[in-house]
Design a protein around this motif. Sequence first.
Motif, PDB file in Angstrom:
ATOM      1  N   GLY A 205     -10.088  23.298 -28.112  1.00 44.37           N
ATOM      2  CA  GLY A 205     -11.230  22.621 -28.709  1.00 44.37           C
ATOM      3  C   GLY A 205     -12.231  22.208 -27.659  1.00 44.37           C
ATOM      4  N   ALA A 206     -13.218  21.446 -28.100  1.00 40.23           N
ATOM      5  CA  ALA A 206     -14.281  21.066 -27.170  1.00 40.23           C
ATOM      6  C   ALA A 206     -14.933  19.755 -27.568  1.00 40.23           C
ATOM      7  CB  ALA A 206     -15.348  22.161 -27.117  1.00 40.23           C
ATOM      8  N   ASP A 207     -15.291  18.991 -26.565  1.00 43.31           N
ATOM      9  CA  ASP A 207     -16.202  17.873 -26.742  1.00 43.31           C
ATOM     10  C   ASP A 207     -17.554  18.394 -26.282  1.00 43.31           C
ATOM     11  OD1 ASP A 207     -17.653  15.580 -26.798  1.00 43.31           O
ATOM     12  OD2 ASP A 207     -16.701  14.656 -25.054  1.00 43.31           O
ATOM     13  N   ALA A 208     -18.413  18.705 -27.243  1.00 43.00           N
ATOM     14  CA  ALA A 208     -19.719  19.266 -26.906  1.00 43.00           C
ATOM     15  C   ALA A 208     -20.839  18.301 -27.264  1.00 43.00           C
ATOM     16  CB  ALA A 208     -19.925  20.608 -27.612  1.00 43.00           C
ATOM     17  N   SER A 209     -20.968  17.972 -28.569  1.00 46.43           N
ATOM     18  CA  SER A 209     -22.075  17.126 -28.992  1.00 46.43           C
ATOM     19  C   SER A 209     -21.766  16.559 -30.369  1.00 46.43           C
ATOM     20  CB  SER A 209     -23.372  17.956 -29.019  1.00 46.43           C
ATOM     21  OG  SER A 209     -24.491  17.130 -29.283  1.00 46.43           O
ATOM     22  N   GLY A 210     -22.789  16.096 -31.073  1.00 43.68           N
ATOM     23  CA  GLY A 210     -22.623  15.622 -32.433  1.00 43.68           C
ATOM     24  C   GLY A 210     -22.397  16.786 -33.384  1.00 43.68           C
ATOM     25  N   LEU A 211     -21.961  16.496 -34.593  1.00 42.86           N
ATOM     26  CA  LEU A 211     -21.578  17.534 -35.545  1.00 42.86           C
ATOM     27  C   LEU A 211     -22.703  18.522 -35.810  1.00 42.86           C
ATOM     28  CD1 LEU A 211     -18.992  18.140 -37.284  1.00 42.86           C
ATOM     29  CD2 LEU A 211     -20.244  17.133 -39.204  1.00 42.86           C
ATOM     30  N   ALA A 212     -23.898  18.037 -36.096  1.00 40.49           N
ATOM     31  CA  ALA A 212     -25.016  18.930 -36.401  1.00 40.49           C
ATOM     32  C   ALA A 212     -25.356  19.819 -35.208  1.00 40.49           C
ATOM     33  CB  ALA A 212     -26.240  18.119 -36.828  1.00 40.49           C
ATOM     34  N   ASN A 213     -25.323  19.252 -34.001  1.00 39.17           N
ATOM     35  CA  ASN A 213     -25.595  20.060 -32.809  1.00 39.17           C
ATOM     36  C   ASN A 213     -24.516  21.106 -32.595  1.00 39.17           C
ATOM     37  OD1 ASN A 213     -27.932  18.663 -32.241  1.00 39.17           O
ATOM     38  ND2 ASN A 213     -26.991  17.288 -30.769  1.00 39.17           N
ATOM     39  N   ASN A 214     -23.265  20.754 -32.903  1.00 33.67           N
ATOM     40  CA  ASN A 214     -22.175  21.721 -32.768  1.00 33.67           C
ATOM     41  C   ASN A 214     -22.356  22.891 -33.729  1.00 33.67           C
ATOM     42  OD1 ASN A 214     -20.978  20.159 -30.803  1.00 33.67           O
ATOM     43  ND2 ASN A 214     -19.509  19.191 -32.190  1.00 33.67           N
ATOM     44  N   VAL A 215     -22.875  22.602 -34.922  1.00 37.22           N
ATOM     45  CA  VAL A 215     -23.193  23.677 -35.870  1.00 37.22           C
ATOM     46  C   VAL A 215     -24.227  24.606 -35.253  1.00 37.22           C
ATOM     47  CG1 VAL A 215     -24.280  24.216 -38.089  1.00 37.22           C
ATOM     48  CG2 VAL A 215     -22.605  22.371 -37.951  1.00 37.22           C
TER      49      VAL A 215
END
Length: 337
Positions: A205-215
């Motif tokens: 998995g990943a810690d990337a950003s907020g949900l919308a940004n991950n989309v």
Amino acid sequence: MKLTSFMIAAGATALMATTALADPVHLRIQTHYATEHPTGKMLAQWVDDVQTMSGGEISIEMFYSSSVVATTETFDAAINGILDCDATGGAYQTGKNPAFQFVGDIMGGYDTPWQQYSWLYYGDGYAAAQELYNAQNMQLIGWSIYGQESLSSSKPIRGFEDLKGWKFRSPPGMETEIFQELGASPIVMDFTEIFTALETGIIDGADASGLANNVGLGLYDIVKHASYPGFHSMPSDHLACNLDVWNGLSDQQRRIIDTAWQKLSFQIALSNEKANAEAAAKLQAEGVTLYDWSAEDRAAFRKAAQVAWADWGTRSPEAGKILESHKTYLKALGLIN
């Protein structure tokens, strides 16, 4: 009659004198956001707000996508006069003083942007942070907080127990220490490597950003699990200006910049809350499972985070001071004992 006319004219002149701004100023500011990014677009609106409210007496040249210097060098560029202000974030400056961790992302502290803003404006946070910035000849103007980040995963992340052995992309710093304490296996890698690492199974998995940004990044084309709303990280961007430049502005100019930034800050939080809610509905309809951690698991994460907080709080006097300010406010909110 002549006396009355004279008094009216004198009064009008006095009013113009009290409302007139100081000499026109031109500010050069850099952000790490691109012009097409939602926050980049909002920053363009902030520039327009400042220029309009000042009647053109303040002009701003915004450099997007770290086009003048690297993101991590923006703060120094403002200190040294290459730029006037830095619109990135304090977390990039932990090498200068570990205390910047506690103005960039306390990790596991507050549940909402509103609680975190409240610490800054009503919990003595602004004064505590300002001392840190002023020591670098910089002035903290304010924050912008888009909300909790979401973890994306190829396997369920229902709660505390599912973190054990979970391999994920993590940014460097405090986060790796917290997740290691919980039994996870954080792997520090560049943001651009996440997609391939997920595809090949190097990470779960990943810690990337907020949900919308991950989309927007396309992560859920690969993985079908995510935490939402998030709980582990809520980074704050900042506007910080060279202290000499800031002190050279009139009171009115400073007030305009500060007021416009507060409008920007709250609109960023509001717009991201809406975007995340829309993304959550869309993902669930597409079969992605979202996990809202229980109060007990959130408390367990916050307890582990406090071990890392305590360590970072010993790394400089300023870090200890800002941490204590946070803890006092978190206790008042009932978030920690």
